[in-house]
Design a protein around this motif. Structure first.
Motif, PDB file in Angstrom:
ATOM      1  N   ILE A 167     -14.887  21.898  48.451  1.00 31.85           N
ATOM      2  CA  ILE A 167     -14.476  21.808  47.046  1.00 31.85           C
ATOM      3  C   ILE A 167     -13.792  23.101  46.613  1.00 31.85           C
ATOM      4  N   VAL A 168     -14.349  24.229  47.032  1.00 31.85           N
ATOM      5  CA  VAL A 168     -13.736  25.526  46.714  1.00 31.85           C
ATOM      6  C   VAL A 168     -12.337  25.614  47.322  1.00 31.85           C
ATOM      7  N   ASP A 169     -12.175  25.114  48.546  1.00 32.06           N
ATOM      8  CA  ASP A 169     -10.861  25.116  49.198  1.00 32.06           C
ATOM      9  C   ASP A 169      -9.859  24.259  48.425  1.00 32.06           C
ATOM     10  N   ILE A 170     -10.312  23.111  47.945  1.00 30.07           N
ATOM     11  CA  ILE A 170      -9.426  22.229  47.172  1.00 30.07           C
ATOM     12  C   ILE A 170      -9.004  22.917  45.878  1.00 30.07           C
ATOM     13  N   LYS A 171      -9.940  23.580  45.240  1.00 28.75           N
ATOM     14  CA  LYS A 171      -9.602  24.328  44.028  1.00 28.75           C
ATOM     15  C   LYS A 171      -8.560  25.400  44.330  1.00 28.75           C
ATOM     16  N   ALA A 172      -8.783  26.149  45.412  1.00 30.16           N
ATOM     17  CA  ALA A 172      -7.867  27.233  45.774  1.00 30.16           C
ATOM     18  C   ALA A 172      -6.463  26.696  46.046  1.00 30.16           C
ATOM     19  N   LYS A 173      -6.392  25.544  46.676  1.00 32.55           N
ATOM     20  CA  LYS A 173      -5.096  24.913  46.963  1.00 32.55           C
ATOM     21  C   LYS A 173      -4.295  24.701  45.689  1.00 32.55           C
ATOM     22  N   HIS A 174      -5.002  24.451  44.589  1.00 29.44           N
ATOM     23  CA  HIS A 174      -4.337  24.177  43.313  1.00 29.44           C
ATOM     24  C   HIS A 174      -4.379  25.376  42.368  1.00 29.44           C
ATOM     25  N   GLY A 175      -4.674  26.546  42.921  1.00 26.07           N
ATOM     26  CA  GLY A 175      -4.645  27.762  42.122  1.00 26.07           C
ATOM     27  C   GLY A 175      -5.775  27.881  41.125  1.00 26.07           C
ATOM     28  N   VAL A 176      -6.908  27.268  41.432  1.00 18.33           N
ATOM     29  CA  VAL A 176      -8.056  27.288  40.522  1.00 18.33           C
ATOM     30  C   VAL A 176      -9.189  28.085  41.166  1.00 18.33           C
ATOM     31  N   SER A 228     -24.149  22.822  35.719  1.00 16.49           N
ATOM     32  CA  SER A 228     -23.053  22.202  36.462  1.00 16.49           C
ATOM     33  C   SER A 228     -21.951  23.191  36.807  1.00 16.49           C
ATOM     34  N   ASP A 229     -21.785  24.239  35.992  1.00 19.98           N
ATOM     35  CA  ASP A 229     -20.723  25.200  36.283  1.00 19.98           C
ATOM     36  C   ASP A 229     -21.082  26.107  37.454  1.00 19.98           C
ATOM     37  N   GLU A 230     -22.336  26.049  37.905  1.00 20.27           N
ATOM     38  CA  GLU A 230     -22.775  26.887  39.020  1.00 20.27           C
ATOM     39  C   GLU A 230     -22.921  26.104  40.324  1.00 20.27           C
ATOM     40  N   VAL A 231     -22.747  24.787  40.268  1.00 22.43           N
ATOM     41  CA  VAL A 231     -22.917  23.938  41.454  1.00 22.43           C
ATOM     42  C   VAL A 231     -21.663  23.086  41.622  1.00 22.43           C
ATOM     43  N   GLN A 232     -20.918  23.336  42.689  1.00 21.28           N
ATOM     44  CA  GLN A 232     -19.630  22.674  42.877  1.00 21.28           C
ATOM     45  C   GLN A 232     -19.757  21.152  42.908  1.00 21.28           C
ATOM     46  N   MET A 233     -20.812  20.634  43.545  1.00 26.26           N
ATOM     47  CA  MET A 233     -20.947  19.183  43.687  1.00 26.26           C
ATOM     48  C   MET A 233     -21.077  18.477  42.341  1.00 26.26           C
TER      49      MET A 233
END
Length: 234
Positions: A41-50, A167-172
């Protein structure tokens, strides 16, 4: 025996919040897969500049970030380790007085109904609820009591814990928020259909699940299980 984590969230759960439905959803995955899922999930966020620290939420969905949302949806459907169970409860004909119950009593009944089908005594479960307010710990304790008593799991050997988390501390939890929000919006008849990014997210989930999101699946549906509760018995 497998240990599972259940990440749970709710939408429109208040009795008078102008929504015709309440939605309760849970993302289910093996506990030993949580780090892999979190990192993806972190990788997907990074892909979109988040940033990893930015919370992805249904309410924040917009056209500039539609790719982020659809990638998260696709990741859920492409990963065989993740499953989703969602309950859509019709609030338009609630008759709490007829059943000698409060709205909170009904809320716990619905949460139990959503969770109960997921528990198997041959496995163990950690259930995490999104923190909503100062009563979250009390709600978690009550739900824990109800579930344990129903399964005669007084030593909590099956349902190990039910606890609130942020929820802001748990990616899932952010996948849960997006799917819950989409299912809730697809079932809202009290407002106009969504447009733009939110409409695209709903379409993506409908396309990947091959479901309308407004009707119950078969009880045994595994990847995406939906129960539409219409009242009459609670």
């Amino acid at each position: 025996m497998t240990e599972y984590n259940l990440y749970c969230d709710e939408s429109c759960h208040l009795e008078r919040d102008n929504s015709n439905v309440m939605v309760l959803g849970a993302l289910i995955l093996p506990e030993d897969k949580k780090e892999e899922v979190k990192d993806r999930i972190v990788d997907i966020k990074a892909k979109h500049g988040v940033s990893a620290h930015v919370e992805v939420k249904w309410t924040k969905a917009s056209e500039p970030k539609i790719g982020l949302y659809t990638d998260l949806v696709d990741y859920f459907f492409d990963d065989d380790d993740m499953r989703f169970r969602v309950l859509v409860a019709d609030k338009t004909h609630l008759r709490h007085e007829d059943y000698n119950q409060s709205h909170n009593d009904w809320y716990y009944k619905m949460y139990f109904t959503m969770l109960n089908r997921l528990f198997d005594s041959s496995n163990t479960y950690n259930v995490y609820l999104d923190v909503k307010d100062t009563h979250s710990a009390q709600r978690a304790a009550k739900l824990n009591e109800i579930c344990a008593n129903s399964h005669y799991d007084f030593d909590h050997k099956c349902i190990k814990k039910i606890q609130p988390i942020r929820s802001d501390e748990v990616q899932m939890m952010q996948i849960v928020d997006v799917i819950n929000g989409a299912v809730c919006r697809a079932n809202r008849t009290d407002i106009k259909p969504p447009a733009g990014a939110k409409r695209e997210i709903i379409w993506r989930i409908q396309n990947r699940s091959k479901l309308k999101l407004t009707q119950s699946t078969t009880p045994g549906a595994r990847k995406f299980n939906l129960f539409a509760w219409t009242g009459g018995h609670a």
